[in-house]
Design a protein around this motif. Structure first.
Motif, PDB file in Angstrom:
ATOM      1  N   LYS A  27       0.995   4.072  -3.090  1.00  0.00           N
ATOM      2  CA  LYS A  27       0.687   5.497  -2.942  1.00  0.00           C
ATOM      3  C   LYS A  27       1.836   6.354  -3.456  1.00  0.00           C
ATOM      4  O   LYS A  27       1.617   7.362  -4.149  1.00  0.00           O
ATOM      5  N   GLU A  28       3.066   5.953  -3.137  1.00  0.00           N
ATOM      6  CA  GLU A  28       4.236   6.714  -3.592  1.00  0.00           C
ATOM      7  C   GLU A  28       4.337   6.705  -5.113  1.00  0.00           C
ATOM      8  O   GLU A  28       4.671   7.725  -5.734  1.00  0.00           O
TER       9      GLU A  28
ATOM     10  N   LYS B 134       0.815  -1.215   0.000  1.00  0.00           N
ATOM     11  CA  LYS B 134       0.000   0.000   0.000  1.00  0.00           C
ATOM     12  C   LYS B 134       0.847   1.261   0.000  1.00  0.00           C
ATOM     13  O   LYS B 134       0.543   2.226  -0.718  1.00  0.00           O
ATOM     14  N   ASP B 135       1.936   1.289   0.788  1.00  0.00           N
ATOM     15  CA  ASP B 135       2.753   2.500   0.867  1.00  0.00           C
ATOM     16  C   ASP B 135       3.487   2.772  -0.443  1.00  0.00           C
ATOM     17  O   ASP B 135       3.565   3.909  -0.909  1.00  0.00           O
TER      18      ASP B 135
ATOM     19  N   LYS C 121       1.852   6.315  -7.273  1.00  0.00           N
ATOM     20  CA  LYS C 121       0.788   7.149  -7.828  1.00  0.00           C
ATOM     21  C   LYS C 121       1.181   8.627  -7.807  1.00  0.00           C
ATOM     22  O   LYS C 121       0.897   9.379  -8.751  1.00  0.00           O
ATOM     23  N   GLN C 122       1.861   9.054  -6.736  1.00  0.00           N
ATOM     24  CA  GLN C 122       2.304  10.443  -6.648  1.00  0.00           C
ATOM     25  C   GLN C 122       3.364  10.741  -7.708  1.00  0.00           C
ATOM     26  O   GLN C 122       3.373  11.828  -8.295  1.00  0.00           O
TER      27      GLN C 122
ATOM     28  N   ASP D   7      -3.701  12.901  -2.432  1.00  0.00           N
ATOM     29  CA  ASP D   7      -3.696  11.546  -2.966  1.00  0.00           C
ATOM     30  C   ASP D   7      -3.572  11.505  -4.478  1.00  0.00           C
ATOM     31  O   ASP D   7      -3.614  10.428  -5.081  1.00  0.00           O
TER      32      ASP D   7
END
Length: 219
Positions: A30-31, A26-27, A33-34, A57
């Motif tokens: 998210k990274e 998950k972490d 996607k950024q 997000d």
């Protein structure tokens, strides 16, 4: 400008394959996607397109649900980030072959697997889960390919006999650079709780039990 956009598109293609693989925690998801949204915003600036403002997000802000002041601060923050990014890119002295190296890292590799037969004395139905495995990181790097095998030594779907094929796609140079990649087959028995139970009134049908595992190096 063409080479610059080409390099960014190659990066986006590789990151897209990682997002679609479904193997990232998950972490890291998210990274990544950024990174993708940051790259898209920077590319829009290079192409002189409109600036898209996003939340933390990476989702696009809805102007109908966001106040004018919040939109202004979001625009200001996004502009500052892109300006800093442009300064960083201009300060880099990259050789001409950098764009070609990025292009070569795009996910263009695939692994074709043809299952001819499964030989294992189980006595009941079985499910075979095949996947690619990195032994150094102890993690599966692909989705599972499921084959349902009958107790009589044939696929459950008899029309699939001699037609059990799968292609593991979206393998980039990062995957090929791993020290080892194994093709792993996990065997799950489907049937009685205990194979020694011969009394049909006592055992339960349809229970799934781990039975075995096999693997072979493919790189």
């Amino acid at each position: 400008r063409f080479q610059q956009v080409q390099s960014m598109m190659c990066d986006l293609m590789e990151w897209r394959s990682q997002l679609l693989s479904g193997t990232l925690p998950k972490d890291e998801l998210k990274e990544l996607k950024q990174k993708v949204t940051s790259k898209i915003d920077y590319g829009n600036k290079v192409l002189e397109l409109d600036l898209i403002v996003r939340d933390e997000d990476g989702n696009i802000l809805d102007p109908d649900k966001t106040s004018v002041i919040s939109l202004f601060h979001a625009h200001e923050e996004a502009t500052n980030k892109i300006t800093e990014r442009i300064k960083e890119e201009m300060s880099k002295d990259q050789p001409d072959y950098a764009s070609y190296s990025r292009m070569s890292s795009s996910p263009t590799h695939s692994l074709y697997v043809f299952v001819r037969n499964f030989v294992c004395r189980i006595g009941e139905d079985a499910e075979l889960f095949m996947s690619l495995y990195d032994p150094q990181k102890s993690t599966i790097i692909s989705e599972n390919y499921l084959v349902r095998w009958g107790s009589r030594g044939f696929p459950k779907e008899i029309d699939m006999l001699n037609n059990l094929k799968v292609v593991f796609t979206d393998l980039g140079n990062k995957d090929l650079s791993r020290d080892k990649i194994y093709l792993v087959c996990q065997i799950v028995r489907v049937g009685r709780m205990d194979l020694r139970d011969s009394n049909s009134k006592k055992y339960t049908q349809g229970l799934r039990r781990p039975f075995g595992v096999a693997g072979t190096a493919v790189s």
